[in-house]
Write a protein that holds these residues in place. Structure first.
Motif, PDB file in Angstrom:
ATOM      1  N   UNK A  14       6.930  -7.531  10.750  1.00 42.29           N
ATOM      2  CA  UNK A  14       8.294  -7.777  11.211  1.00 42.29           C
ATOM      3  C   UNK A  14       8.616  -9.255  11.006  1.00 42.29           C
ATOM      4  N   UNK A  15       9.624  -9.540  10.195  1.00 44.23           N
ATOM      5  CA  UNK A  15      10.063 -10.916   9.974  1.00 44.23           C
ATOM      6  C   UNK A  15      11.013 -11.339  11.092  1.00 44.23           C
ATOM      7  N   UNK A  16      11.169 -12.634  11.264  1.00 45.64           N
ATOM      8  CA  UNK A  16      11.935 -13.187  12.386  1.00 45.64           C
ATOM      9  C   UNK A  16      13.106 -13.988  11.854  1.00 45.64           C
ATOM     10  N   UNK A  17      14.304 -13.625  12.304  1.00 48.00           N
ATOM     11  CA  UNK A  17      15.511 -14.394  11.986  1.00 48.00           C
ATOM     12  C   UNK A  17      16.182 -14.750  13.312  1.00 48.00           C
ATOM     13  N   UNK A  18      16.239 -16.059  13.616  1.00 50.90           N
ATOM     14  CA  UNK A  18      16.849 -16.516  14.869  1.00 50.90           C
ATOM     15  C   UNK A  18      18.198 -17.145  14.589  1.00 50.90           C
TER      16      UNK A  18
END
Length: 309
Positions: free
Chosen positions: A43-47
């Motif tokens: 799971x990649x993280x985009x904030x």
């Protein structure tokens, strides 16, 4: 499901590694099917926040958030997790503002990729808007603080991630105490799974997350990690969100921008203890580490096994 964690009597052995069995290993999430008995998802993280703990607003601008989300999908991430409010204490962000932050990214990514889209939120309004726009996972780091969130998920086909944390959303929880951190986290998650099921979410749409560093200090998080079997024994896929967290920095004496190696080791250790989703910032490096771990576990064949033949 009883609030007491259910320890399965049989086990799955992968060439010396004893892995806990899953009651519902095959999951259809969005347009993808995952067999978590033989696969680990990244799971990649985009904030989309100006104050995220790691990237400090690097993807707060809409175009940067969309570009980063699409790039993560193109790099091979299985899921992309989009958040508009950080977990750490801070001023309240109205639901309308959170929707304004995350919804355009969800819409843009759904239009350009079939990657699984996750929204990191505890607000039912945000979850509902993002599910309608193409998100198929709701990642709630507050352990279903708002029961209405469970109702939103129950009324959809989305998957819910239930995470262990103790504080009110965006509120501090200083000096957390546990007598047995792994057992207490497992008990909490079992009870919240039971609650989610009572609100109409089937078990095969639930994932659990022990909440590394969330209302836990470094010593507690390390103890939780080495005793992760107490969590994976619940029989549901476990998500490990370890990337660049303070327990890694404090264990190694490394600043936030120098925790890649520690993050990869922590993720690998969690996989070997039964985690089946890892939430990571560095997508290509994490995919390589995960695929190698799958090969060691015997989940996948080598791509080019020609050495010494």
């Amino acid at each position: 499901m009883s609030a007491e964690p259910r320890i399965e009597t049989d086990t799955s052995v992968a060439h010396g590694f004893v892995l806990p069995p899953l009651r519902h290993p095959v999951r259809t999430i969005g347009g993808h099917t995952f067999d978590f008995s033989r696969r680990v998802a990244v799971m990649a993280i985009i904030n989309r926040t100006p104050d995220s703990f790691f990237d400090q607003g690097a993807t707060f601008a809409l175009d940067r958030a969309v570009d980063a989300a699409v790039a993560a999908a193109e790099q091979g991430a299985d899921w992309v997790d989009i958040g508009g409010a950080k977990f750490a204490p801070g001023p309240e962000i109205p639901a309308s503002e959170e929707i304004d932050r995350v919804l355009p990214v969800v819409e843009a990514l759904a239009a350009r990729s079939d990657v699984v889209i996750s929204v990191d939120t505890f607000r039912p309004e945000v979850a509902a808007a993002c599910i309608a726009a193409g998100a198929s996972v709701v990642n709630d780091t507050t352990g279903i603080h708002d029961p209405a969130l469970a109702d939103v998920v129950a009324d959809s086909e989305a998957t819910l991630v239930i995470t262990h944390s103790l504080a009110e959303p965006r509120r501090p929880h200083p000096r957390p105490h546990y007598d047995d951190v792994a057992r207490e986290v497992a008990d909490f998650l079992a009870a919240r799974v039971e609650f989610a099921v009572s609100r109409g979410i089937p078990e095969d749409r639930i994932i659990v997350d022990p909440g590394h560093d969330l209302n836990k200090n470094t010593v507690q998080t390390l103890e939780l990690t080495r005793n992760l079997a107490a969590i994976t024994a619940l029989g549901l896929p476990t998500l490990a969100a370890v990337s660049n967290k303070d327990f890694i920095g404090e264990s190694l004496g490394r600043p936030k921008n120098d925790r890649l190696e520690g993050s990869l080791v922590a993720a690998t250790a969690c996989i070997l203890l039964g985690a089946r989703i890892v939430r990571m910032h560095a997508v290509p490096e994490s995919i390589a580490a995960v695929r190698m771990t799958e090969a060691i576990l015997g989940f996948r064949e080598p791509i080019d096994p020609v050495h010494n033949l």
